[in-house]
Design an enzyme around this catalytic site. Structure first.
Site, PDB file in Angstrom:
ATOM      1  N   ILE A 182      -7.494   3.532  -4.696  1.00 44.02           N
ATOM      2  CA  ILE A 182      -7.939   2.812  -5.468  1.00 44.02           C
ATOM      3  C   ILE A 182      -9.735   2.782  -5.227  1.00 44.02           C
ATOM      4  CG2 ILE A 182      -8.153   0.372  -6.940  1.00 44.02           C
ATOM      5  CD1 ILE A 182      -5.555   2.192  -7.399  1.00 44.02           C
TER       6      ILE A 182
ATOM      7  N   THR B 291     -12.187   0.458  -4.327  1.00 44.01           N
ATOM      8  CA  THR B 291     -12.508  -0.977  -4.375  1.00 44.01           C
ATOM      9  C   THR B 291     -13.732  -0.774  -2.952  1.00 44.01           C
ATOM     10  OG1 THR B 291     -10.914  -1.177  -2.560  1.00 44.01           O
ATOM     11  CG2 THR B 291     -10.310  -1.878  -4.842  1.00 44.01           C
TER      12      THR B 291
ATOM     13  N   TYR C 284      -1.585  -0.835  10.118  1.00 41.17           N
ATOM     14  CA  TYR C 284      -1.751  -0.977   8.686  1.00 41.17           C
ATOM     15  C   TYR C 284      -0.779  -0.749   8.072  1.00 41.17           C
ATOM     16  CZ  TYR C 284      -3.575  -0.987   3.810  1.00 41.17           C
ATOM     17  OH  TYR C 284      -3.950  -1.148   2.526  1.00 41.17           O
ATOM     18  N   ALA C 285      -0.156   0.539   8.015  1.00 43.84           N
ATOM     19  CA  ALA C 285       1.071   0.988   7.508  1.00 43.84           C
ATOM     20  C   ALA C 285       2.450  -0.131   7.692  1.00 43.84           C
ATOM     21  CB  ALA C 285       1.491   2.382   7.669  1.00 43.84           C
ATOM     22  N   ALA C 286       2.570  -0.121   8.881  1.00 41.92           N
ATOM     23  CA  ALA C 286       3.568  -1.062   9.635  1.00 41.92           C
ATOM     24  C   ALA C 286       3.485  -2.523   8.891  1.00 41.92           C
ATOM     25  CB  ALA C 286       3.581  -1.262  11.085  1.00 41.92           C
ATOM     26  N   SER C 287       2.116  -2.940   8.764  1.00 41.01           N
ATOM     27  CA  SER C 287       1.964  -4.252   8.310  1.00 41.01           C
ATOM     28  C   SER C 287       2.630  -4.457   6.648  1.00 41.01           C
ATOM     29  CB  SER C 287       0.801  -4.975   8.552  1.00 41.01           C
ATOM     30  OG  SER C 287      -0.294  -4.009   7.643  1.00 41.01           O
ATOM     31  N   LYS C 288       2.004  -3.358   6.117  1.00 40.61           N
ATOM     32  CA  LYS C 288       2.507  -3.221   4.484  1.00 40.61           C
ATOM     33  C   LYS C 288       3.831  -2.916   4.065  1.00 40.61           C
ATOM     34  CE  LYS C 288      -1.674  -3.769   2.912  1.00 40.61           C
ATOM     35  NZ  LYS C 288      -2.010  -5.124   1.995  1.00 40.61           N
TER      36      LYS C 288
ATOM     37  N   SER D  21       0.853  -1.271  -0.007  1.00 42.27           N
ATOM     38  CA  SER D  21      -0.009   0.146  -0.034  1.00 42.27           C
ATOM     39  C   SER D  21       1.000   1.298   0.105  1.00 42.27           C
ATOM     40  CB  SER D  21      -0.886  -0.059   1.472  1.00 42.27           C
ATOM     41  OG  SER D  21      -1.543   1.405   1.352  1.00 42.27           O
TER      42      SER D  21
END
Lengths: 248, 73
Positions: free
Chosen positions: A188, A190, A155-159, A142
């Site tokens: 995007i 979705t 979330y940012a860390a996981s990506k 991401s």
């Protein structure tokens, strides 16, 4: 005449293929001739994706990656026709908008599990000689891994974990004739993005940050096709930004 | 859930001293009621009350009483 985007000799496993980018990628790859192995939780939606694929010989596997202890069962099923895989796309993902005061270890684990731990386990299985003939792996990361918004801590860390792991893995996997890269989609359109919007993230604002506006799932699908194909045979361990030009 | 417990949850979420909030407290006057507080409130409503509420709806609230009203299962 050459067509390095021809995927007619490739069999690709796509996770998260029942919706969003995973579904778009599956359809797109099939149009380029690939044989698809669709993996997701929801059988009805998987069947729907299957019905939209071009060509023959595709199959789907219903699996909850979060819960699955042994992912080799997916790969055994994927090659039971005797044809090994030549590509893996990890598009299954989970996104939470969580302020720091609402973050818990449990919530962080759930997100890290599907986005990162499952990715690594899928790569581990795919890279076994019995499952592949060499090939290309694409992880859907991401833009958040490079430019995180507020409340995207985990979330940012996981990506970002996916991105750097792909770089490290590329060194090992080269010996197996496997390339691995991640794609960093910008905003995007979705269902996941729509859910995030309902939870308070202003997509209109984010759209303005991207020179080319809001992206469509096919914009990522085509980038996936590029990285899966021999057109990108000199690219590995890298992050590909597909964010419509997001510099702000 | 009692009104007192709901108020306690809000005060804890906003990290304000106990007794700071009153039903008539205007959200616009609360420094702590910002975009992150709204995101926190969305998570709180989901976890404590099983409710999925959009940020746009919460942004329309005027007072703490509006927040208390939606805190129901």
């Amino acid at each position: 005449m050459i067509n390095p985007l021809d995927l007619s000799n490739k069999k690709i496993l796509v996770t998260g293929s029942s919706s969003g980018i995973g579904r778009a990628a599956s359809i797109y790859l099939s149009k380029l001739g690939a044989k698809l192995v669709l993996v997701a939780r929801n059988e009805e939606r998987l069947k729907d994706t299957l019905s939209k694929l071009s060509g023959q010989g595709h199959l789907y596997i219903v699996a909850d990656l979060e819960e699955l202890e042994d992912m080799s069962v997916i790969f055994d099923e994927a090659i039971k026709d005797g044809e090994k895989l030549s590509g893996l796309v990890h598009s299954a993902g989970f996104s939470q908008v969580l302020p720091i005061n609402m973050l818990t270890r449990e919530k962080m684990y759930k997100e890290m599990n599907i986005n990162y731990f499952c990715f690594i386990e899928l790569v581990r299985q795919f890279s076994k000689k019995k499952y592949n003939n060499g090939g290309s792996i694409v992880g859907i990361s991401s833009i958040a891994s490079d430019r995180a918004e507020q409340c995207q801590t985990n979330y940012a860390a996981s990506k970002a974990a996916m991105d750097i792991a792909a770089q490290a893995l590329s060194i090992e996997l080269t010996k197996k004739n496997i390339r691995i890269n991640t794609i960093l989609p910008g905003a995007i359109l979705t269902n996941m993005a729509k859910q995030v919007e309902e939870n308070g993230v202003d997509l209109e604002q984010i759209k303005k940050l991207q020179l080319l506006g809001m992206g469509q799932p096919d914009d990522i699908a085509s980038a996936i096709a590029f990285l899966i194909s021999d057109m990108s045979k000199f690219i590995t361990g890298r992050k590909l930004f597909v964010d419509g030009g997001r510099f702000l | 859930m009692t009104e007192e417990k709901k108020m306690e949850l809000l005060e804890e979420m906003l990290e304000v001293d106990e007794g700071t909030l009153k039903p008539e407290t205007l959200l616009a006057d609360l420094e702590e009621w910002d975009s992150i507080a709204i995101l926190s409130f969305i998570v709180l409503l989901d976890e404590e009350f099983g409710k999925s509420v959009k940020a746009a709806e919460i942004r329309k609230f005027n007072t703490i009483a509006d927040a208390l009203k939606i805190m129901e299962k």
